[in-house]
Scaffold this active site. Structure first.
Site, PDB file in Angstrom:
ATOM      1  N   GLU A  77      49.666  20.063   6.844  1.00 54.92           N
ATOM      2  CA  GLU A  77      51.129  19.964   6.728  1.00 54.92           C
ATOM      3  C   GLU A  77      51.793  21.290   7.081  1.00 54.92           C
ATOM      4  O   GLU A  77      52.922  21.329   7.550  1.00 54.92           O
ATOM      5  CB  GLU A  77      51.539  19.518   5.317  1.00 54.92           C
ATOM      6  CG  GLU A  77      51.257  18.045   5.024  1.00 54.92           C
ATOM      7  CD  GLU A  77      52.129  17.065   5.815  1.00 54.92           C
ATOM      8  OE1 GLU A  77      53.330  17.334   5.973  1.00 54.92           O
ATOM      9  OE2 GLU A  77      51.594  16.035   6.274  1.00 54.92           O
TER      10      GLU A  77
ATOM     11  N   ASP B   6      52.549   6.901   6.583  1.00 53.33           N
ATOM     12  CA  ASP B   6      51.650   7.898   5.977  1.00 53.33           C
ATOM     13  C   ASP B   6      52.485   8.757   5.041  1.00 53.33           C
ATOM     14  O   ASP B   6      53.715   8.760   5.103  1.00 53.33           O
ATOM     15  CB  ASP B   6      50.992   8.773   7.052  1.00 53.33           C
ATOM     16  CG  ASP B   6      50.056   9.808   6.429  1.00 53.33           C
ATOM     17  OD1 ASP B   6      49.294   9.449   5.511  1.00 53.33           O
ATOM     18  OD2 ASP B   6      50.103  10.987   6.833  1.00 53.33           O
ATOM     19  N   SER B   7      51.786   9.514   4.196  1.00 53.04           N
ATOM     20  CA  SER B   7      52.493  10.428   3.303  1.00 53.04           C
ATOM     21  C   SER B   7      53.093  11.608   4.068  1.00 53.04           C
ATOM     22  O   SER B   7      53.958  12.291   3.543  1.00 53.04           O
ATOM     23  CB  SER B   7      51.527  10.942   2.239  1.00 53.04           C
ATOM     24  OG  SER B   7      50.407  11.532   2.868  1.00 53.04           O
TER      25      SER B   7
ATOM     26  N   TYR C  86      50.016  12.675  -1.481  1.00 54.47           N
ATOM     27  CA  TYR C  86      49.821  11.547  -2.394  1.00 54.47           C
ATOM     28  C   TYR C  86      48.462  11.665  -3.112  1.00 54.47           C
ATOM     29  O   TYR C  86      48.275  11.117  -4.191  1.00 54.47           O
ATOM     30  CB  TYR C  86      49.792  10.222  -1.615  1.00 54.47           C
ATOM     31  CG  TYR C  86      51.119   9.669  -1.155  1.00 54.47           C
ATOM     32  CD1 TYR C  86      52.305  10.398  -1.230  1.00 54.47           C
ATOM     33  CD2 TYR C  86      51.175   8.378  -0.636  1.00 54.47           C
ATOM     34  CE1 TYR C  86      53.500   9.847  -0.776  1.00 54.47           C
ATOM     35  CE2 TYR C  86      52.373   7.826  -0.197  1.00 54.47           C
ATOM     36  CZ  TYR C  86      53.529   8.571  -0.264  1.00 54.47           C
ATOM     37  OH  TYR C  86      54.705   8.017   0.177  1.00 54.47           O
ATOM     38  N   GLY C  87      47.523  12.336  -2.440  1.00 51.95           N
ATOM     39  CA  GLY C  87      46.120  12.296  -2.863  1.00 51.95           C
ATOM     40  C   GLY C  87      45.814  12.928  -4.205  1.00 51.95           C
ATOM     41  O   GLY C  87      44.712  12.784  -4.720  1.00 51.95           O
TER      42      GLY C  87
ATOM     43  N   CYS D  26      47.022   5.894   6.156  1.00 55.33           N
ATOM     44  CA  CYS D  26      46.836   6.840   5.063  1.00 55.33           C
ATOM     45  C   CYS D  26      45.614   6.384   4.274  1.00 55.33           C
ATOM     46  O   CYS D  26      45.591   5.267   3.740  1.00 55.33           O
ATOM     47  CB  CYS D  26      48.072   6.854   4.167  1.00 55.33           C
ATOM     48  SG  CYS D  26      47.899   7.961   2.748  1.00 55.33           S
TER      49      CYS D  26
ATOM     50  N   THR E  80      44.537   7.500   1.485  1.00 53.78           N
ATOM     51  CA  THR E  80      44.813   7.434   0.050  1.00 53.78           C
ATOM     52  C   THR E  80      45.476   6.107  -0.307  1.00 53.78           C
ATOM     53  O   THR E  80      45.041   5.416  -1.233  1.00 53.78           O
ATOM     54  CB  THR E  80      45.726   8.611  -0.358  1.00 53.78           C
ATOM     55  OG1 THR E  80      45.100   9.822   0.075  1.00 53.78           O
ATOM     56  CG2 THR E  80      45.956   8.639  -1.843  1.00 53.78           C
TER      57      THR E  80
ATOM     58  N   CYS F 262      40.692  10.671   5.524  1.00 54.37           N
ATOM     59  CA  CYS F 262      42.131  10.871   5.325  1.00 54.37           C
ATOM     60  C   CYS F 262      42.695  11.080   6.723  1.00 54.37           C
ATOM     61  O   CYS F 262      42.110  11.811   7.521  1.00 54.37           O
ATOM     62  CB  CYS F 262      42.346  12.104   4.457  1.00 54.37           C
ATOM     63  SG  CYS F 262      44.003  12.794   4.513  1.00 54.37           S
ATOM     64  N   THR F 263      43.806  10.439   7.013  1.00 53.18           N
ATOM     65  CA  THR F 263      44.293  10.483   8.397  1.00 53.18           C
ATOM     66  C   THR F 263      44.803  11.867   8.816  1.00 53.18           C
ATOM     67  O   THR F 263      45.048  12.090  10.001  1.00 53.18           O
ATOM     68  CB  THR F 263      45.406   9.440   8.618  1.00 53.18           C
ATOM     69  OG1 THR F 263      46.391   9.598   7.593  1.00 53.18           O
ATOM     70  CG2 THR F 263      44.833   8.037   8.585  1.00 53.18           C
ATOM     71  N   HIS F 264      44.965  12.767   7.865  1.00 55.15           N
ATOM     72  CA  HIS F 264      45.300  14.135   8.260  1.00 55.15           C
ATOM     73  C   HIS F 264      44.093  14.854   8.892  1.00 55.15           C
ATOM     74  O   HIS F 264      44.267  15.789   9.657  1.00 55.15           O
ATOM     75  CB  HIS F 264      45.716  14.961   7.035  1.00 55.15           C
ATOM     76  CG  HIS F 264      47.131  14.748   6.598  1.00 55.15           C
ATOM     77  ND1 HIS F 264      47.579  13.571   6.065  1.00 55.15           N
ATOM     78  CD2 HIS F 264      48.202  15.595   6.595  1.00 55.15           C
ATOM     79  CE1 HIS F 264      48.866  13.693   5.744  1.00 55.15           C
ATOM     80  NE2 HIS F 264      49.266  14.911   6.060  1.00 55.15           N
TER      81      HIS F 264
HETATM   82  N1  DGL Z   1      47.045  11.070   5.288  1.00 56.77           N
HETATM   83  C1  DGL Z   1      46.843  10.867   3.888  1.00 56.77           C
HETATM   84  C2  DGL Z   1      45.497  10.199   3.671  1.00 56.77           C
HETATM   85  O1  DGL Z   1      45.008   9.641   4.632  1.00 56.77           O
HETATM   86  C3  DGL Z   1      47.125  12.117   3.191  1.00 56.77           C
HETATM   87  C4  DGL Z   1      46.901  12.064   1.775  1.00 56.77           C
HETATM   88  C5  DGL Z   1      47.837  12.781   0.890  1.00 56.77           C
HETATM   89  O2  DGL Z   1      49.030  12.636   1.031  1.00 56.77           O
HETATM   90  O3  DGL Z   1      47.303  13.442   0.006  1.00 56.77           O
HETATM   91  O4  DGL Z   1      44.914  10.162   2.622  1.00 56.77           O
END
Ligand code: DGL
Length: 272
Positions: free
Chosen positions: A155, A14-15, A46-47, A77, A79, A189-191
Site C-alpha cells: 500500500e 479489494d481492500s 482487512y487482514g 481479496c 481475506t 493475498c491479492t496484494h
Molecule cells: N488483498 C487483500 C487480500 O487478498 C489484502 C488484505 C488486507 O486488506 O489485509 O487478503
C-alpha cells in the site's frame, strides 16, 4: 442458442491495491469488458480485523458495486474470500472468490505435493486454502505463513526488488517455505503478486508462484463466454477508493503500466 452480449461492467473488489492484480489480467484476457474497481483504501488492511467487521465491509462493497449495475463481482481479496464469502449476504449476480481457483491451480502445479501458502493473519487463521487443498489432494502438505507486513508495504508503494526493507521482510517470511522444500507457493493475498519479483528471486525459478487474482479472472473469462461477454473491442475502467486518490493513482499506474488519472474517484462507503 446464441448468448446475448452483456455490456454491464464487471465489479472487482479489494481492500486496497491488491485487486489490481486481477484488473491486470482482466485488461489482457477480457479487453472489451468495462471494469468497476472498488478499493477500500480508507479501511485497509482487512487482514487484521475480526470476521464480523470483514463481513460488514464486504456487504457494503457488494451494495456499492450493485449500485454500479455490475453483471458479476470478482472478490479479488484473499481475506474476504477466506473469511466472509461463506457468511456474507451475497448479491444477485455471480460472485467469484480467489480461494478455490488458487487452490486448484496449486494442486495442478505441484509435483512434490509440498505447497506454501502466504496470506494475511485472517486468511491463515481461517485455514481456507489448506482445507480446499486437502479436499483436492489429500496427500498434499501445506506450509502456511501469515505475512502481516506485506500489505502495508505494498500500500505504501514499496514492492520493488532491491528495496532493503522489502528484501528483509520477504526473506524472513519465506524462510520456513524454503526449509520445507515447497515447489509451489500460493500468493494467498491479492496484494502479494505485486511482490512476485522479490518473492520469485528468493524462492528460485523452480518454484511456481500462484497468483489468485489472475486465476479468478481466468475462471471468469470462461464463464463470461457462457453468460454473455461484452461485444465492444475496448472497455473502460473506473476506480473507486475510500481514501485519497493520489497515492492509489500513482501505484495503480505504476503497476498496471497505463495511466489511470482521471478515472479514480473517492467515495464515502456507508459506515454501519
Ligand atoms: N488483498 C487483500 C487480500 O487478498 C489484502 C488484505 C488486507 O486488506 O489485509 O487478503
Amino acid at each position: 442458442m446464441a448468448v446475448r452480449p452483456d455490456n454491464r461492467p464487471i465489479g472487482v473488489f479489494d481492500s486496497g491495491l491488491g485487486g489490481l492484480t486481477a484488473v491486470k489480467e482482466l485488461l489482457t484476457l477480457l479487453p472489451g469488458e468495462d471494469i468497476v474497481y472498488l478499493g477500500d483504501t480508507g479501511r485497509v488492511p482487512y487482514g487484521t480485523r475480526s470476521t464480523e467487521t470483514i463481513i460488514k465491509y464486504t456487504e457494503q462493497a457488494f451494495a456499492f458495486l450493485m449500485g454500479q449495475n455490475v453483471k458479476r463481482i470478482i472478490v479479488a481479496c484473499g481475506t474476504v474470500s477466506s473469511v466472509a464469502l461463506g457468511k456474507a449476504k451475497l448479491p444477485p449476480v455471480p460472485v467469484t472468490g480467489v480461494v478455490d481457483v488458487a487452490a486448484e491451480a496449486a494442486v495442478a502445479r505441484t509435483k512434490n505435493g509440498k505447497i506454501g501458502v502466504l496470506g494475511t493473519p485472517a486468511t491463515i487463521a481461517s485455514g481456507a486454502y489448506e482445507k480446499r487443498i486437502a479436499k483436492l489432494l489429500p496427500s498434499a502438505e501445506c506450509f502456511s505463513v501469515a505475512c502481516p507486513l506485506f500489505v502495508p508495504l505494498v500500500e505504501a508503494g514499496r514492492f520493488q526488488q532491491g528495496d532493503k526493507v522489502v528484501e528483509l521482510v520477504v526473506s524472513e517470511y519465506l524462510e520456513p517455505l524454503q526449509n520445507a522444500g515447497v515447489d509451489t507457493v500460493i500468493l494467498g493475498c491479492t496484494h502479494y503478486p505485486l511482490l512476485a519479483d522479490v518473492i520469485g528471486a528468493h524462492m528460485g525459478s523452480g518454484v511456481a508462484l500462484i497468483n489468485p487474482g489472475a486465476e479468478a479472472v481466468q475462471f471468469v473469462a470462461s464463464a463470461q463466454k457462457k453468460e454473455g461477454a461484452a461485444d465492444r473491442p475496448l472497455g473502460t475502467a473506473k476506480y473507486f477508493v475510500t481514501d485519497s486518490v493520489e497515492g492509489f493513482a500513482l501505484s495503480a499506474a505504476r503497476f498496471l503500466q497505463r495511466p489511470v488519472a482521471g478515472s479514480v474517484t473517492k467515495i464515502e462507503i456507508e459506515r454501519g
